[in-house]
Write a protein that holds these residues in place. Structure first.
Motif, mmCIF file in Angstrom:
data_model
loop_
_atom_site.group_PDB
_atom_site.id
_atom_site.type_symbol
_atom_site.label_atom_id
_atom_site.label_comp_id
_atom_site.label_asym_id
_atom_site.label_seq_id
_atom_site.Cartn_x
_atom_site.Cartn_y
_atom_site.Cartn_z
ATOM 1 N N ILE A 253 23.031 -28.171 0.318
ATOM 2 C CA ILE A 253 22.101 -29.001 0.164
ATOM 3 C C ILE A 253 21.061 -29.364 1.581
ATOM 4 O O ILE A 253 21.529 -28.925 2.654
ATOM 5 C CB ILE A 253 22.796 -30.560 0.080
ATOM 6 N N THR A 254 19.868 -29.787 1.501
ATOM 7 C CA THR A 254 19.012 -30.137 2.576
ATOM 8 C C THR A 254 18.778 -31.528 2.595
ATOM 9 O O THR A 254 18.397 -32.185 1.796
ATOM 10 C CB THR A 254 17.889 -29.321 2.488
ATOM 11 N N VAL A 255 19.065 -31.938 4.036
ATOM 12 C CA VAL A 255 19.024 -33.261 4.272
ATOM 13 C C VAL A 255 17.940 -33.485 5.265
ATOM 14 O O VAL A 255 17.694 -32.812 6.041
ATOM 15 C CB VAL A 255 20.350 -34.132 4.455
ATOM 16 N N ARG A 256 17.297 -34.899 5.277
ATOM 17 C CA ARG A 256 16.215 -35.399 6.324
ATOM 18 C C ARG A 256 17.162 -35.396 7.489
ATOM 19 O O ARG A 256 18.264 -36.134 7.389
ATOM 20 C CB ARG A 256 15.554 -36.502 5.976
ATOM 21 N N LYS A 257 16.543 -35.094 8.665
ATOM 22 C CA LYS A 257 17.603 -35.677 9.880
ATOM 23 C C LYS A 257 17.064 -37.134 10.151
ATOM 24 O O LYS A 257 15.920 -37.738 9.913
ATOM 25 C CB LYS A 257 16.813 -34.977 11.189
ATOM 26 N N GLU A 258 18.303 -37.931 10.342
ATOM 27 C CA GLU A 258 17.895 -39.262 10.481
ATOM 28 C C GLU A 258 18.879 -39.946 11.708
ATOM 29 O O GLU A 258 19.413 -39.078 12.283
ATOM 30 C CB GLU A 258 18.785 -39.955 9.207
ATOM 31 N N GLU B 75 25.633 -36.067 -14.919
ATOM 32 C CA GLU B 75 26.903 -36.035 -15.029
ATOM 33 C C GLU B 75 27.618 -34.774 -15.167
ATOM 34 O O GLU B 75 28.576 -34.521 -14.744
ATOM 35 C CB GLU B 75 27.324 -37.071 -16.033
ATOM 36 N N GLN B 76 27.060 -34.210 -16.209
ATOM 37 C CA GLN B 76 27.652 -32.564 -16.656
ATOM 38 C C GLN B 76 27.308 -31.479 -15.560
ATOM 39 O O GLN B 76 28.580 -31.063 -14.986
ATOM 40 C CB GLN B 76 26.642 -32.244 -17.810
ATOM 41 N N GLU B 77 26.433 -31.740 -14.690
ATOM 42 C CA GLU B 77 26.226 -30.945 -13.668
ATOM 43 C C GLU B 77 27.072 -31.416 -12.273
ATOM 44 O O GLU B 77 27.659 -30.480 -11.615
ATOM 45 C CB GLU B 77 24.784 -30.982 -12.948
ATOM 46 N N PHE B 78 27.530 -32.553 -12.163
ATOM 47 C CA PHE B 78 28.418 -32.935 -10.958
ATOM 48 C C PHE B 78 29.834 -32.529 -11.426
ATOM 49 O O PHE B 78 30.409 -31.930 -10.430
ATOM 50 C CB PHE B 78 28.365 -34.513 -11.264
ATOM 51 N N THR B 79 30.113 -32.652 -12.883
ATOM 52 C CA THR B 79 31.553 -32.203 -13.057
ATOM 53 C C THR B 79 31.385 -30.654 -13.101
ATOM 54 O O THR B 79 32.463 -29.953 -12.496
ATOM 55 C CB THR B 79 31.908 -32.503 -14.544
ATOM 56 N N ALA B 80 30.492 -29.974 -13.160
ATOM 57 C CA ALA B 80 30.407 -28.387 -13.286
ATOM 58 C C ALA B 80 30.527 -27.978 -11.798
ATOM 59 O O ALA B 80 31.285 -26.771 -11.441
ATOM 60 C CB ALA B 80 29.150 -27.661 -14.079
ATOM 61 N N VAL B 81 29.599 -28.455 -11.029
ATOM 62 C CA VAL B 81 29.413 -27.941 -9.596
ATOM 63 C C VAL B 81 30.565 -28.204 -8.897
ATOM 64 O O VAL B 81 31.195 -27.249 -7.878
ATOM 65 C CB VAL B 81 28.425 -28.592 -8.711
ATOM 66 N N ARG C 48 23.074 -27.441 4.796
ATOM 67 C CA ARG C 48 24.421 -27.425 5.080
ATOM 68 C C ARG C 48 25.280 -27.321 3.857
ATOM 69 O O ARG C 48 24.580 -27.878 2.593
ATOM 70 C CB ARG C 48 24.969 -28.643 6.025
ATOM 71 N N GLU C 49 26.362 -27.200 3.839
ATOM 72 C CA GLU C 49 27.410 -27.333 2.339
ATOM 73 C C GLU C 49 27.533 -28.632 2.068
ATOM 74 O O GLU C 49 27.776 -29.595 2.947
ATOM 75 C CB GLU C 49 28.535 -26.452 2.975
ATOM 76 N N ALA C 50 27.572 -29.079 0.775
ATOM 77 C CA ALA C 50 27.882 -30.431 0.331
ATOM 78 C C ALA C 50 29.381 -30.453 0.367
ATOM 79 O O ALA C 50 30.158 -29.341 0.079
ATOM 80 C CB ALA C 50 27.312 -30.741 -0.963
ATOM 81 N N VAL C 51 30.038 -31.655 0.923
ATOM 82 C CA VAL C 51 31.500 -31.591 0.952
ATOM 83 C C VAL C 51 32.083 -32.847 0.401
ATOM 84 O O VAL C 51 33.333 -32.959 -0.286
ATOM 85 C CB VAL C 51 31.926 -31.360 2.336
ATOM 86 N N LEU C 52 31.257 -33.746 0.080
ATOM 87 C CA LEU C 52 31.623 -35.051 -0.368
ATOM 88 C C LEU C 52 31.062 -35.204 -1.751
ATOM 89 O O LEU C 52 30.235 -34.746 -2.274
ATOM 90 C CB LEU C 52 31.152 -36.370 0.547
ATOM 91 N N ASP C 53 32.061 -36.135 -2.584
ATOM 92 C CA ASP C 53 31.501 -36.342 -3.950
ATOM 93 C C ASP C 53 30.183 -36.846 -4.090
ATOM 94 O O ASP C 53 29.321 -36.599 -4.755
ATOM 95 C CB ASP C 53 32.544 -37.259 -4.614
ATOM 96 N N GLU C 54 29.611 -37.806 -3.055
ATOM 97 C CA GLU C 54 28.555 -38.472 -3.089
ATOM 98 C C GLU C 54 27.487 -37.298 -2.823
ATOM 99 O O GLU C 54 26.260 -37.464 -3.563
ATOM 100 C CB GLU C 54 28.622 -39.435 -1.919
ATOM 101 N N GLU C 55 27.639 -36.314 -2.198
ATOM 102 C CA GLU C 55 26.639 -35.235 -2.112
ATOM 103 C C GLU C 55 26.620 -34.080 -3.179
ATOM 104 O O GLU C 55 25.427 -33.972 -3.453
ATOM 105 C CB GLU C 55 27.247 -34.406 -0.677
ATOM 106 N N LYS D 238 20.490 -46.360 8.170
ATOM 107 C CA LYS D 238 21.572 -46.517 6.937
ATOM 108 C C LYS D 238 20.937 -46.115 5.689
ATOM 109 O O LYS D 238 21.201 -46.620 4.567
ATOM 110 C CB LYS D 238 21.512 -48.328 6.969
ATOM 111 N N HIS D 239 20.144 -44.907 5.879
ATOM 112 C CA HIS D 239 19.735 -44.344 4.486
ATOM 113 C C HIS D 239 20.840 -43.833 3.520
ATOM 114 O O HIS D 239 21.873 -43.143 4.425
ATOM 115 C CB HIS D 239 18.684 -43.214 4.949
ATOM 116 N N SER D 240 20.778 -43.913 2.443
ATOM 117 C CA SER D 240 21.920 -43.355 1.617
ATOM 118 C C SER D 240 21.714 -41.940 1.585
ATOM 119 O O SER D 240 20.556 -41.230 1.773
ATOM 120 C CB SER D 240 21.788 -43.909 0.156
ATOM 121 N N VAL D 241 22.805 -41.248 1.198
ATOM 122 C CA VAL D 241 22.696 -39.820 0.863
ATOM 123 C C VAL D 241 21.907 -39.450 -0.338
ATOM 124 O O VAL D 241 20.920 -38.354 -0.282
ATOM 125 C CB VAL D 241 24.194 -39.153 0.431
#
Length: 218
Positions: free
Chosen positions: A84-89, A62-68, A24-31, A94-97
């Protein structure tokens, strides 16, 4: 392009489910940060014994986070989507991103410059080269494909590519490009399996950078 046949999958809106994973598309800063960190780990995975490796990886992330985050803002009709691809939980998990993300890539929708027939083509153009903003000049460009080392050989890369290709087609794109390292035979085979073919006409810059330009016509 053949639909991946060895896994049970479904497409629901802007999500693509296959096996135990969801693209799916990443939408949050954490993602975005997690995608950046995964790219850093892949970039440095063969140099784990270098001194200060953790510092290098963190700086790269850090550089890639700012750039993306900057790339993923629509500009002049050109877009970038961080997938991003994430595991189905389980819903009560309570697994973190950071622990859930196992793959990432960027899908860019761009326009060819005036006179170009493929991205980066050497053309005789005016000093201030204009962008041809007609539908036939729109193209997709895939970059930064990587899969966590612990999750490889499970079809994640091919299914992320399938999702990106379908998203590009939904946006009216008929040609999708990717650069691949000349020495990365597994990556070349993956893209060719997905229907990409070598662009016969390549410029001197590609030879200098030791990369191939591949194209998929949808």
């Amino acid at each position: 392009m053949d639909h991946p046949s060895d896994q049970e999958e479904s497409i629901r809106g802007n999500r693509f489910e296959f096996g135990q994973f969801v693209a799916r598309e990443a939408v949050l800063d954490e993602e975005y940060w997690t995608a950046a960190w995964l790219r850093a780990e892949c970039q440095w995975e063969n140099r784990m014994y270098e001194r200060y490796i953790d510092n290098f990886k963190r700086k790269f992330a850090e550089q890639e986070f700012t750039a993306v985050r900057r790339r993923c803002k629509v500009r002049n009709g050109e877009t970038c989507t961080c997938i991003i691809t994430v595991r189905k939980e389980p819903s009560n998990s309570k697994h973190s991103v950071l622990n859930s993300v196992v793959g990432t890539l960027d899908l860019n929708i761009r326009y060819l410059l005036q006179g170009e027939t493929f991205p980066g083509e050497h053309v005789k153009a005016p000093l201030f080269c204009s962008i041809n903003r007609t539908p036939p000049s729109r193209y997709g460009y895939i970059a930064n494909l990587c899969v966590a080392k612990s999750a490889r050989q499970q079809g994640i890369a091919s299914n992320m590519l399938y999702f990106a290709i379908e998203a590009a087609k939904y946006n009216g794109v008929t040609q999708i490009y990717v650069h691949v390292d000349r020495n990365n035979r597994p990556a070349q085979m993956l893209y060719q399996k997905m229907g990409f073919q070598m662009v016969e006409t390549a410029n001197a810059k590609l030879s200098l950078e030791e990369t191939f330009l591949l194209r998929l016509q949808t």
